[in-house]
Each structure stands twice: as C-alpha cells, then as structure tokens.
Design a protein around this motif. Sequence first.
Motif, PDB file in Angstrom:
ATOM      1  N   VAL A  67      -4.757 -28.137  -1.543  1.00  0.00           N
ATOM      2  CA  VAL A  67      -4.548 -29.458  -0.961  1.00  0.00           C
ATOM      3  C   VAL A  67      -3.432 -30.160  -1.738  1.00  0.00           C
ATOM      4  CG1 VAL A  67      -6.910 -29.707  -0.134  1.00  0.00           C
ATOM      5  CG2 VAL A  67      -6.326 -30.506  -2.416  1.00  0.00           C
ATOM      6  N   GLY A  68      -2.834 -31.167  -1.124  1.00  0.00           N
ATOM      7  CA  GLY A  68      -1.813 -31.945  -1.791  1.00  0.00           C
ATOM      8  C   GLY A  68      -0.431 -31.323  -1.676  1.00  0.00           C
ATOM      9  N   PHE A  69       0.450 -31.697  -2.633  1.00  0.00           N
ATOM     10  CA  PHE A  69       1.849 -31.258  -2.592  1.00  0.00           C
ATOM     11  C   PHE A  69       1.978 -29.754  -2.768  1.00  0.00           C
ATOM     12  CE2 PHE A  69       5.870 -30.389  -4.866  1.00  0.00           C
ATOM     13  CZ  PHE A  69       6.768 -30.801  -3.891  1.00  0.00           C
ATOM     14  N   SER A  70       1.155 -29.189  -3.649  1.00  0.00           N
ATOM     15  CA  SER A  70       1.227 -27.738  -3.860  1.00  0.00           C
ATOM     16  C   SER A  70       0.871 -26.971  -2.593  1.00  0.00           C
ATOM     17  CB  SER A  70       0.282 -27.334  -4.991  1.00  0.00           C
ATOM     18  OG  SER A  70      -1.067 -27.684  -4.678  1.00  0.00           O
ATOM     19  N   ALA A  71      -0.063 -27.518  -1.793  1.00  0.00           N
ATOM     20  CA  ALA A  71      -0.418 -26.864  -0.541  1.00  0.00           C
ATOM     21  C   ALA A  71       0.742 -26.911   0.443  1.00  0.00           C
ATOM     22  CB  ALA A  71      -1.656 -27.529   0.057  1.00  0.00           C
ATOM     23  N   GLU A  72       1.462 -28.041   0.475  1.00  0.00           N
ATOM     24  CA  GLU A  72       2.610 -28.153   1.372  1.00  0.00           C
ATOM     25  C   GLU A  72       3.712 -27.168   0.970  1.00  0.00           C
ATOM     26  OE1 GLU A  72       2.669 -29.889   4.048  1.00  0.00           O
ATOM     27  OE2 GLU A  72       0.753 -30.914   3.759  1.00  0.00           O
ATOM     28  N   VAL A  73       3.957 -27.044  -0.334  1.00  0.00           N
ATOM     29  CA  VAL A  73       4.976 -26.098  -0.805  1.00  0.00           C
ATOM     30  C   VAL A  73       4.574 -24.664  -0.483  1.00  0.00           C
ATOM     31  CG1 VAL A  73       6.145 -25.204  -2.852  1.00  0.00           C
ATOM     32  CG2 VAL A  73       5.773 -27.666  -2.600  1.00  0.00           C
ATOM     33  N   PHE A  74       3.299 -24.348  -0.711  1.00  0.00           N
ATOM     34  CA  PHE A  74       2.823 -22.995  -0.420  1.00  0.00           C
ATOM     35  C   PHE A  74       2.955 -22.682   1.075  1.00  0.00           C
ATOM     36  CE2 PHE A  74      -0.658 -20.259   0.988  1.00  0.00           C
ATOM     37  CZ  PHE A  74      -0.431 -19.124   0.229  1.00  0.00           C
ATOM     38  N   LEU A  75       2.589 -23.636   1.924  1.00  0.00           N
ATOM     39  CA  LEU A  75       2.673 -23.414   3.366  1.00  0.00           C
ATOM     40  C   LEU A  75       4.115 -23.257   3.819  1.00  0.00           C
ATOM     41  CD1 LEU A  75       0.990 -23.233   5.952  1.00  0.00           C
ATOM     42  CD2 LEU A  75       1.259 -25.693   6.230  1.00  0.00           C
ATOM     43  N   PHE A  76       5.023 -24.061   3.247  1.00  0.00           N
ATOM     44  CA  PHE A  76       6.433 -23.945   3.593  1.00  0.00           C
ATOM     45  C   PHE A  76       7.001 -22.595   3.154  1.00  0.00           C
ATOM     46  CE2 PHE A  76      10.926 -24.476   2.493  1.00  0.00           C
ATOM     47  CZ  PHE A  76      11.437 -24.907   3.712  1.00  0.00           C
ATOM     48  N   ALA A  77       6.635 -22.162   1.935  1.00  0.00           N
ATOM     49  CA  ALA A  77       7.127 -20.870   1.447  1.00  0.00           C
ATOM     50  C   ALA A  77       6.581 -19.709   2.273  1.00  0.00           C
ATOM     51  CB  ALA A  77       6.746 -20.699  -0.023  1.00  0.00           C
ATOM     52  N   TYR A  78       5.361 -19.870   2.792  1.00  0.00           N
ATOM     53  CA  TYR A  78       4.755 -18.799   3.587  1.00  0.00           C
ATOM     54  C   TYR A  78       5.395 -18.712   4.975  1.00  0.00           C
ATOM     55  CZ  TYR A  78       1.176 -16.049   5.969  1.00  0.00           C
ATOM     56  OH  TYR A  78       0.523 -15.081   6.695  1.00  0.00           O
ATOM     57  N   LYS A  79       5.662 -19.863   5.584  1.00  0.00           N
ATOM     58  CA  LYS A  79       6.196 -19.859   6.945  1.00  0.00           C
ATOM     59  C   LYS A  79       7.715 -19.708   6.985  1.00  0.00           C
ATOM     60  CE  LYS A  79       2.552 -22.538   9.225  1.00  0.00           C
ATOM     61  NZ  LYS A  79       2.244 -23.754  10.047  1.00  0.00           N
ATOM     62  N   HIS A  80       8.401 -20.226   5.959  1.00  0.00           N
ATOM     63  CA  HIS A  80       9.872 -20.183   5.941  1.00  0.00           C
ATOM     64  C   HIS A  80      10.305 -19.617   4.590  1.00  0.00           C
ATOM     65  CE1 HIS A  80       9.568 -22.815   9.473  1.00  0.00           C
ATOM     66  NE2 HIS A  80       8.768 -23.587   8.752  1.00  0.00           N
ATOM     67  N   SER A  81      10.081 -18.349   4.412  1.00  0.00           N
ATOM     68  CA  SER A  81      10.368 -17.730   3.112  1.00  0.00           C
ATOM     69  C   SER A  81      11.858 -17.742   2.781  1.00  0.00           C
ATOM     70  CB  SER A  81       9.846 -16.290   3.102  1.00  0.00           C
ATOM     71  OG  SER A  81      10.401 -15.546   4.183  1.00  0.00           O
ATOM     72  N   ALA A  82      12.727 -17.534   3.791  1.00  0.00           N
ATOM     73  CA  ALA A  82      14.171 -17.508   3.527  1.00  0.00           C
ATOM     74  C   ALA A  82      14.671 -18.886   3.091  1.00  0.00           C
ATOM     75  CB  ALA A  82      14.922 -17.038   4.774  1.00  0.00           C
ATOM     76  N   LEU A  83      14.241 -19.930   3.800  1.00  0.00           N
ATOM     77  CA  LEU A  83      14.655 -21.282   3.429  1.00  0.00           C
ATOM     78  C   LEU A  83      14.092 -21.672   2.065  1.00  0.00           C
ATOM     79  CD1 LEU A  83      14.265 -23.165   6.838  1.00  0.00           C
ATOM     80  CD2 LEU A  83      16.373 -22.371   5.730  1.00  0.00           C
ATOM     81  N   TYR A  84      12.865 -21.231   1.776  1.00  0.00           N
ATOM     82  CA  TYR A  84      12.267 -21.539   0.474  1.00  0.00           C
ATOM     83  C   TYR A  84      13.065 -20.873  -0.650  1.00  0.00           C
ATOM     84  CZ  TYR A  84       8.913 -21.641  -3.357  1.00  0.00           C
ATOM     85  OH  TYR A  84       8.319 -21.823  -4.569  1.00  0.00           O
ATOM     86  N   GLY A  85      13.468 -19.624  -0.451  1.00  0.00           N
ATOM     87  CA  GLY A  85      14.268 -18.949  -1.468  1.00  0.00           C
ATOM     88  C   GLY A  85      15.618 -19.614  -1.670  1.00  0.00           C
ATOM     89  N   LEU A  86      16.259 -20.038  -0.548  1.00  0.00           N
ATOM     90  CA  LEU A  86      17.543 -20.728  -0.655  1.00  0.00           C
ATOM     91  C   LEU A  86      17.389 -22.070  -1.370  1.00  0.00           C
ATOM     92  CD1 LEU A  86      20.537 -20.821   0.080  1.00  0.00           C
ATOM     93  CD2 LEU A  86      19.904 -21.846   2.280  1.00  0.00           C
ATOM     94  N   ALA A  87      16.313 -22.798  -1.041  1.00  0.00           N
ATOM     95  CA  ALA A  87      16.083 -24.080  -1.705  1.00  0.00           C
ATOM     96  C   ALA A  87      15.823 -23.893  -3.188  1.00  0.00           C
ATOM     97  CB  ALA A  87      14.905 -24.793  -1.044  1.00  0.00           C
ATOM     98  N   ALA A  88      15.108 -22.828  -3.551  1.00  0.00           N
ATOM     99  CA  ALA A  88      14.841 -22.563  -4.971  1.00  0.00           C
ATOM    100  C   ALA A  88      16.138 -22.280  -5.725  1.00  0.00           C
ATOM    101  CB  ALA A  88      13.872 -21.392  -5.101  1.00  0.00           C
TER     102      ALA A  88
END
Length: 276
Positions: free
Chosen positions: A237-258
């Motif tokens: 729950v919270g911000f970590s849950a949002e980050v985890f969900l974003f990384a799971y659904k949009h792995s390419a964008l998450y890697g680019l953002a990192a």
Amino acid sequence: MGDHPPLKPRNRFRTGLAVLVGLVSGGLFLALTSQQTPAASTTPPPSQIKPLVADLSKHIVAITTGFSGTDVLMFGATDGPGDVVLVVRGPSETQVVRRQDKLAGVIWANAASMTFDDVPNFFQVASTRPVEEILSPAARLRHRIMPDSLDLVPRTAITTSDAEQEQFRTALLRLKERQGLYSYQPQAISQLANRLFRADLFFPSNVPTGAYTAEVYLVRDGDIVSAEITPLVISKVGFSAEVFLFAYKHSALYGLAAIVVAVAAGWVAGVAFRKS
C-alpha cells in the motif's frame, strides 16, 4: 312474511350472555393451550455444533515503505479436548534451484539447475505438540501438513534420478528456511482448559504479497476430525505500491525513468562537490 319478530329484552339479555360466555371459554382454552405448548428452544442441537471454530485478528496485512514484519493473532475454540495444528500457505510460484560447482578448482559457477512448479512461497506450521507425535504419517501426507510432505515435483523428473531430485528438493526447503519463509514451530499454540487456543504468527519483512490461507486442524487419536480455513491477504500500500505497480505494468518506462533519475542525481552531486 319473511321478517323475524323483534327480540324481547329478556331474549336479548340471554343472547348477549351466551356470546360473552363463549368468548371467555375460548380465551381460557387458548391460554391453557399456550401454557401446555413448550417454547421453542434456541439452543442448536448437538449435531449442529461445530467441533472447531477459528479466526485471525486481521485478514489484511498492509506492507508500507517502513514495513519490518508483523504479527497476526490466530485464536479459536474446540468442543472438547484435542490437539490443534495450524498451517499457513502463501501463493504458489515457480522456483528455480541452481547448484554451484568449482570450475578448474578455482571459480564457483552454476553447474546444474532444476525447476519446481506450484511451490508455496510461504509455509508456516504451528501446533500444540510436535506434529510427529499427534498426527499419523498418512494424515500428514494427505493434508500436506509438513514441509517435507509438499508435492514438489521438478519439471525434469523423467530425465533425472530420484536421488538427484531429492538433493534439489532438500536444497529448496533449506533455502526457504534460511529466508525465513518456511518454519515449523511445535508447541507454539497455547491452549486454555482444553478448549480455547491461540498462537502468534510472524510474517517477516521479505514476506511475498498475495492471497494466503490459514488452515486450522483439530486432531484426535492421530487423525484430523475437523478443519477451518481462513483467508489472509498481504499487499503493498502507499507510494511503494504505486511504484511496484508501475514497474510491473510498464517495465520499459520504469527502467528509462530509473536511468534518468540516476544520471540526474550524479550530475547534481558532481555540481555540488565542484562548488565546494
């Protein structure tokens, strides 16, 4: 000619008296009947009383950014003496076990691997007494009570020997125990007057998320006579849950953002040290 003659005062009095006597007699009859009829019992018959009732103090465990593990209370009651066994199972997943060997006697490298399907990622057992003393081997195997009774069959079971399968299966259980995800706690369930019982379940900080089940068994004479299954959900729950969900659904964008964040942080740090 069809009209009736009017009633005389005496006849009217007799008719009213007869009606009054009839009403009083009917009321007395109903009162006596209601007194003789027994009241419906609100106590359920013995056949409807459950031998085992159990529940958890909470059914949802929320994992936040500062989550360091949590305890969940399991409590319940039985209809009489007997031992209680609790099994908590996490969602199943695929596990790959790798064996490392030395190459040229110097470098450690992965030499062989074995894949297991439908492996519970969390498995915890608690009981009032050691399970080996209160439950027969057939019952333990039938209900998959202990970790060594789990049906862990590798994908390459046809092409590998039984001895090699057992080595990798033992290594998988040992790895889960080191991670704190598999545990067996005999005498962790306390009983009061042979009826009430309770146990504290600990979930470590690395507990996987998903849907869990808490299975409570009532054991008598070496066999299970009743069972109760309670669901449990562990989720972020919270911000970590949002980050985890974003990384799971949009792995390419998450890697680019990192990458962008890492470069920006390095540039800011370089500028700060340059000025100093």
